[in-house]
Design an enzyme around this catalytic site. Sequence first.
Site, PDB file in Angstrom:
ATOM      1  N   GLY A  58       0.825  -1.199   0.000  1.00 47.35           N
ATOM      2  CA  GLY A  58       0.000   0.000   0.000  1.00 47.35           C
ATOM      3  C   GLY A  58       0.856   1.243   0.000  1.00 47.35           C
ATOM      4  N   GLY A  59       0.226   2.370   0.329  1.00 47.34           N
ATOM      5  CA  GLY A  59       0.935   3.632   0.281  1.00 47.34           C
ATOM      6  C   GLY A  59       2.030   3.756   1.320  1.00 47.34           C
ATOM      7  CG  MET A  60       1.514   4.966   4.847  1.00 47.26           C
ATOM      8  SD  MET A  60       0.615   5.285   6.373  1.00 47.26           S
ATOM      9  CE  MET A  60       1.929   5.074   7.578  1.00 47.26           C
ATOM     10  CE  LYS A 103       0.107  -0.771   7.001  1.00 44.28           C
ATOM     11  NZ  LYS A 103      -1.142  -0.040   7.307  1.00 44.28           N
ATOM     12  CD  GLU A 146     -11.875 -17.706   5.318  1.00 47.20           C
ATOM     13  OE1 GLU A 146     -11.761 -18.085   4.131  1.00 47.20           O
ATOM     14  OE2 GLU A 146     -11.142 -18.103   6.242  1.00 47.20           O
TER      15      GLU A 146
END
Length: 516
Positions: free
Chosen positions: A21-23, A41, A144
């Site tokens: 993602g962006g970061m 992350k 899910e």
Amino acid sequence: MTDLTGSRVSHYRVLERLGEGGMGVVYRAEDTRLGRQVALKFLSESLLENKQVLQRFQREARAASALSHPNICTIFDVGDFEGRPFIVMELLQGETLREFLKGTPLDVDALLEWAIQIAHGLQSAHEGGIIHRDIKPANIFFSEHAMAKITDFGLAKLLPDPTISNSSDWPTETEDALTSPGTAMGTISFMSPEQARGEELDVRTDLFSFGVVLYEMATGRQPFRGKTTALVFDAILHQAPVAPSEYNPAIDFELERIIAKTLAKDRTTRYQTAQELLVDLLRLRRDFASGAVPVHKEKVGTSIGVLPFADLSPGKDQAYFCEGLAEELLNALSRLQGLQVASRTSAFALKGRDLDIHQIGSRLGVASVLEGSVRKAGDRIRVSAQLINTADGFHMWSDQYDRDLKDIFDIQEEIARSIVRALQVKRAGTEARALENAPTRNVEAFDAYLRGRQFFYRSKRESILLALEMFSRAIEKDSSYALAFAGKVDCHAYLYMYFDHRQIHLTAALETSEQG
């Protein structure tokens, strides 16, 4: 950027790269201590020298780790690997709301179910003193198991902290940024007016952004669009969005009202708390489930709205009973195939409004309205009721019942039958019996049930426990009271889903850790 697949990061074994993602970059990993899979992350290497981004990354970890709710992505741990900070979070299997929608509206049942879950998550965050500030479809994940999860608290603000309201604290434009005429502006499109103006923010900014999400869930398109950033901002600040029902005729009046209230540009007229919004969503879902399907704005010939009865009791403490009596009448009338009944949520939302009967009829889309009052004192009750034509304001029927409290069920039946006669609604035999078969004939059980329902709608854990107590008391008074049993089931399911489930999950994790 270095790929960490196959690496050992603390006690985590990195299995595969999931996305970027962006970061930062997200990996699937195995927690070798607890034997579970998690998501790691990592802050992007190119951003390690950017102090503002680093602070934002750390803010996400602090903010989200303080929250424990099934509708918020759980943060398990934080760490640093070779100078790169990382967050350990719940591994989500499924897709984001952005990926799911793809320009297509949801059916109303799915919309309400997921909206309620998101509202629960927001309520938990806000009660924990955290504003998300970047609610959008890309930050709402559907697992899910059909659970909605709010993710990415990178722009979150702790309420006690000094407010940062300059443009550098606004959401960044990612892949949603303007690339060609007509392309949506991504995060900018979900800003509240006060956020666009750089003003001090409170929880109501999240409710506006959530309103934009609700609008897109209902219509498949965003309410505020433009070819440039300036045009998007102008739409947010000054333009009213097209009514959702114009794009999707399946959207009923009450859902449209809820969305409009979340999108109020003046935050003082918006929903003030996530709980307030949640209550309206829960009531609307209940109205759909009970068969009291909301009607649209167009008036239907044989149609009725049932307003909450006024409390004329000496102590003015019977609001729950007055609303319950009106709701029981509404539910009984909604069983008639020849009569369309405005939803409870739509009708009761007009309580206390300074509207004449014609305006009420227009708001509810009904040709007639039932209103009344209740005076309850000791074992005596006086019920006044009148059926009014919304076109001319004339009374179609009215009556007053001065009886013993134990006769309340007979009063309900008499009012329902009188309305059917006045409106000349044809009934089948089974429908006629349905009007006369009260769920209970025990006044004490009925009173406890109505109290329980009032507590249940408040949506807080302590109020749900009080509701459970009231429903149990109703069953003690009448062991055949099916609605009270259903109320208990709702309470247990609600407690497990939104409060106790997380505690059970954490307890199991600790036991696993100790055994390991």
